[in-house]
Design an enzyme around this catalytic site. Structure first.
Site, PDB file in Angstrom:
ATOM      1  N   GLU A   1       0.761  -1.091  -0.062  1.00 18.50           N
ATOM      2  CA  GLU A   1       0.034   0.028  -0.057  1.00 18.50           C
ATOM      3  C   GLU A   1       0.831   1.216  -0.087  1.00 18.50           C
ATOM      4  O   GLU A   1       1.342   1.849   1.101  1.00 18.50           O
ATOM      5  CB  GLU A   1      -1.007   0.032   1.290  1.00 18.50           C
ATOM      6  CG  GLU A   1      -1.868   1.221   1.237  1.00 18.50           C
ATOM      7  CD  GLU A   1      -2.687   1.190   2.367  1.00 18.50           C
ATOM      8  OE1 GLU A   1      -2.672   0.528   3.311  1.00 18.50           O
ATOM      9  OE2 GLU A   1      -3.581   2.186   2.525  1.00 18.50           O
TER      10      GLU A   1
ATOM     11  N   LYS B   1      -2.308  -1.998  -3.238  1.00 18.19           N
ATOM     12  CA  LYS B   1      -3.380  -1.023  -2.548  1.00 18.19           C
ATOM     13  C   LYS B   1      -2.972   0.520  -2.968  1.00 18.19           C
ATOM     14  O   LYS B   1      -2.357   0.849  -2.008  1.00 18.19           O
ATOM     15  CB  LYS B   1      -3.652  -1.382  -1.154  1.00 18.19           C
ATOM     16  CG  LYS B   1      -4.781  -0.575  -0.531  1.00 18.19           C
ATOM     17  CD  LYS B   1      -5.197  -1.077   0.905  1.00 18.19           C
ATOM     18  CE  LYS B   1      -5.908  -0.022   1.662  1.00 18.19           C
ATOM     19  NZ  LYS B   1      -6.491  -0.683   2.917  1.00 18.19           N
TER      20      LYS B   1
HETATM   21  P1  13P Z   1      -9.052   4.638   4.037  1.00 17.56           P
HETATM   22  O1  13P Z   1      -9.953   3.794   2.947  1.00 17.56           O
HETATM   23  O2  13P Z   1      -9.797   5.306   5.188  1.00 17.56           O
HETATM   24  O3  13P Z   1      -8.236   5.657   3.194  1.00 17.56           O
HETATM   25  O4  13P Z   1      -8.255   3.619   4.700  1.00 17.56           O
HETATM   26  C1  13P Z   1      -7.618   2.477   3.910  1.00 17.56           C
HETATM   27  C2  13P Z   1      -6.461   2.050   4.574  1.00 17.56           C
HETATM   28  O5  13P Z   1      -6.298   0.862   4.868  1.00 17.56           O
HETATM   29  C3  13P Z   1      -5.487   3.092   5.035  1.00 17.56           C
HETATM   30  O6  13P Z   1      -4.174   2.300   5.518  1.00 17.56           O
END
Ligand code: 13P
Length: 354
Positions: free
Chosen positions: A187, A229
């Site tokens: 991510e 992600k």
């Molecule tokens: P949000 O969808 O609130 O951005 O959170 C996703 C997430 O896992 C942040 O690390």
């Protein structure tokens, strides 16, 4: 192919199964405290546990949610009736996941930038979480964009130092996950904060993904056994010119097509501070307009854009659990529809009327 490779591939594919996405419910205690304090909910272990039980026991959530990312405190907790959350998820048909990073800390020498920590001892932590039932994991890197086009030249944010340091940590984490039987969710979040244009976000997301995939290759991460992600390509939240839904979808898909190999099985977006409606409409437009150009499954891994209405309705009072669960189910369903390009604005209107 050995059993562990087969299990990793099966888990990755199950996480991005058609019509389903991932629920990020892994807010750290500090983040959870900020969200509770805004609503006047007592910040206690028990209220956090009650909130997580509300989410996990929402009837039929597995119709639209493939996996749930838990925080270290949550994966060790149980329902009021004494059933471990992990067991409740498994019984419901939702794969338990775990947040492995230990948060973004100041990056020395790079004022205003962060690097995510948590690599020391990670192999042992992965072994423990696997034994507890986790089958996938997440590590979030945050990339800041300087506050204006001029700042970008003056301050060079994001710096190459920040991009490489974060990409390296993401790749080390991902390699350790795969060695330990967990599917890594990689991510890299380009933050929405600031007044930058969508073009600047595109350029930064492009550089970020280049750095991430270079490090994934260098660290021998197997791309068919991970999920990406990313953030969507968006104008900064304070930018006076906001892009249309179509433009966000077009630029996001272009940036991903330029950087993400087709062997990656799935892309699951974070919502990143977009409104609930925008997060859903953007995902939907990616499918309706560019679905045929995407070689990967494309879905959601939202926290705020799924949970916020439920948290607002619950408000810390357990008498509100059924109403809160209804909101959670509705946002999961609406995003499940968007992940197949079947969302319509009428769905929002019918929710608003309930
Ligand atoms: P949000 O969808 O609130 O951005 O959170 C996703 C997430 O896992 C942040 O690390």
């Amino acid at each position: 192919m050995n059993t562990s490779d087969r299990e990793l591939i099966a888990t990755a594919q199950a996480l991005v199964a058609p019509g389903k996405g991932i629920l990020a419910m892994d807010e750290s205690n500090a983040t959870c405290a900020r969200r509770f304090e805004k609503l006047g909910i007592p910040v206690t272990v028990e209220r956090r546990r009650a909130y997580r039980e509300l989410i996990i026991t929402t009837p039929n959530l597995a119709n639209f949610i493939s996996g749930a990312i838990l925080y270290d405190e949550t994966i060790r907790q149980s329902s009021q009736a004494g059933i471990p959350f992990v067991n409740l998820l498994q019984t419901a048909g939702i794969i338990p996941g775990i947040k492995l990073d230990l948060g973004a800390k100041d990056l020395p020498g790079c004022p205003g930038e962060k690097v995510t920590e948590g690599l020391d001892g990670l192999g042992d932590r992965i072994a423990e979480y696997y034994q507890m039932g986790a089958r996938f994991a997440k590590w979030r890197a945050v990339i800041t964009i300087s506050q204006s086009e001029r700042d970008a030249i003056d301050t060079d944010i994001p710096s190459e130092t920040c991009l490489v340091a974060n990409a390296h940590a993401l790749a080390r984490y991902a390699a350790l996950c795969q060695a330990g039987g967990l599917v890594p969710i990689v991510e890299p979040e380009v933050l929405i904060d600031g007044q930058h244009s969508i073009e600047r976000c595109y350029e930064v997301t492009d550089r970020t993904l280049q750095a991430v995939f270079a490090q994934l290759r260098l660290n021998r991460v197997e791309l068919d056994k991970m999920i990406l992600k990313p953030s969507m390509v968006l104008a900064g939240e304070k930018c006076p010119i906001q892009a249309s839904v179509e433009q966000v979808a077009a630029m996001t898909v272009q940036c991903l097509r330029d950087n993400v190999p087709a062997s990656v099985p799935g892309i699951a977006f974070l919502s990143g501070g977009q409104s609930n409606e925008h997060a859903t409409a953007h995902l939907n437009a990616i499918h309706t307009q560019f679905g045929s150009q995407c070689p990967w499954a494309v879905t959601f891994s939202y926290a705020r854009a799924i949970q916020q209405p439920a948290l607002d309705y619950w408000h810390g009072d357990d008498a509100n659990i059924p109403a809160a669960q209804k909101r959670l189910y509705q946002r999961a369903k609406i995003n499940g529809s968007a992940s197949m390009g079947q969302y319509t604005p009428e769905m929002e209107r019918s929710i608003a009327m309930v």
